[in-house]
Design an enzyme around this catalytic site. Sequence first.
Site, PDB file in Angstrom:
ATOM      1  N   HIS A 170       0.810  -1.216   0.000  1.00  0.00           N
ATOM      2  CA  HIS A 170       0.000   0.000   0.000  1.00  0.00           C
ATOM      3  C   HIS A 170       0.844   1.268   0.000  1.00  0.00           C
ATOM      4  O   HIS A 170       0.317   2.377  -0.164  1.00  0.00           O
ATOM      5  CB  HIS A 170      -0.935   0.007   1.221  1.00  0.00           C
ATOM      6  CG  HIS A 170      -2.334   0.428   0.906  1.00  0.00           C
ATOM      7  ND1 HIS A 170      -2.608   1.549   0.165  1.00  0.00           N
ATOM      8  CD2 HIS A 170      -3.530  -0.115   1.220  1.00  0.00           C
ATOM      9  CE1 HIS A 170      -3.920   1.686   0.043  1.00  0.00           C
ATOM     10  NE2 HIS A 170      -4.500   0.674   0.673  1.00  0.00           N
ATOM     11  N   ASP A 199      -2.396   3.141  -4.211  1.00  0.00           N
ATOM     12  CA  ASP A 199      -3.649   3.041  -3.462  1.00  0.00           C
ATOM     13  C   ASP A 199      -4.558   2.010  -4.109  1.00  0.00           C
ATOM     14  O   ASP A 199      -4.233   1.414  -5.142  1.00  0.00           O
ATOM     15  CB  ASP A 199      -4.330   4.410  -3.413  1.00  0.00           C
ATOM     16  CG  ASP A 199      -3.499   5.436  -2.647  1.00  0.00           C
ATOM     17  OD1 ASP A 199      -2.870   5.042  -1.652  1.00  0.00           O
ATOM     18  OD2 ASP A 199      -3.483   6.610  -3.056  1.00  0.00           O
TER      19      ASP A 199
END
Length: 477
Positions: free
Chosen positions: A448, A452
């Site tokens: 992450h 995104d």
Amino acid sequence: MTQVLEFRLPDLGEGLTEAQIVRWLVQVGDVVAIDEPVVEVETAKAMVEVPCPYGGVVTARYGDEGTELPVGAPLLTVAVGAPAEDDQGSGNVLVGYGTGAPPARRRRARPRSGAVPDMPRRAAAPPVAASTPPPPEAAPKRPEGPVPVISPLVRRLAREHGLDLRELAGSGPDGLILRADVEHALRAAAAAAPPSAPATAVPAAQTETVSTPTRAESLTSMRAESLTSMRAEGLTPTRAESAAASAAAGTRIPLRGVRGAVADKLSRSRREIPDATCWVDADATELMHARATMNAADGPKISLLALLARICTAALARFPELNSTVDLAAREIVRLDRVHLGFAAQTERGLVVPVVRDAHTRDAQSLTAEFARLTEAARTGTLTPAELTGGTFTLNNYGVFGVDGSTPIINHPEAAMLGVGRIVPKPWVHQGELAVRQVVQLSLTFDHRVCDGGTAGGFLRYVADCVEQPVVLLRSL
């Protein structure tokens, strides 16, 4: 004139610090040629045949099959004729695990008896004063700077026991500190430690200020002191004490070789990478039809894994964020311009991830051939360290185990992994009607930090679109 030269386990590359002896290829008394393989070892990366840079007669071997040795530990000794000053060995360096030129004029003392030992170098010996190495106190204090040690394992052993490596004189070449040096220093320190002073009565004037420990605290303290004393004296707890110290007894399996490397890498991935997973079901009927049509024509057969890999490389061209790594020291995301595609392969030795170099430049036929070659090498344990490292993205086909989905752990230091479940007939709405279609679940586990959910979802949706309609790939060809 005959000279006995000692050959040590060479640096195997890729940061490897130890190897396990799998099979000796020579016996004591055998004549070996220069650069002839003498032993087969297993590292955390692959099975490797180690060549000896000397030619002569094998006079000793160190370590039985199954023994784990650190880099730099003696492997064998070879009796050779007196060489010229500039000819002490081949000096050849093989890629990843070659032989190195030995230090000049390094000799090994012959045993007193006529027989040559064929046993580990550190086998137990009678406590003869002449065989006792010099005490570590005789070594001068080393100057500031790095201390030469044979492996990180030696440094960790010294750190765990509070031993200052600067106070040791290494017995290895050029003062290199070996594990035996650290162990000897620890034994010497334990033998020189004074016995515990007898307990003295607390003066009456102080009894009011001394708190009385509870029974549980007393028992805990007594047990800790007892175990510490036994370890200092080189003793081990009895089986009953070991059982009491352990919550449950069972079979202990060392984490070493491939299994140990997998454990270390996955643990590091969990510590460092904040991963997330998204998944989607896709209708793979058209992809299966396309593969059947390809294989019906003349020419080599195309594997399903190769088609999925081709889809991956096309998706990474659209979403390069997922073909990257994170440089923690510089706090930077490094996007990579080449796709080295790893694929998970289960073998008898454990899980390995061979890497297809420059997968983005290969077509389905080339990918099929490379997958077949690397898979066979994985099964036979002949993958080289270079073929197991350097991946930038991993394809995990866990559908071969008969499961639909998974949330895999990212192969550190990569940024993502595509998982493919089994392809099975399922009810599916196709062109407005309920039909039985070949359905597969796809999952993407991603770092992450590099992107995104929108980017990850876009990548996975594009992969699913290509699986459902392979003609989508024509846009990128």
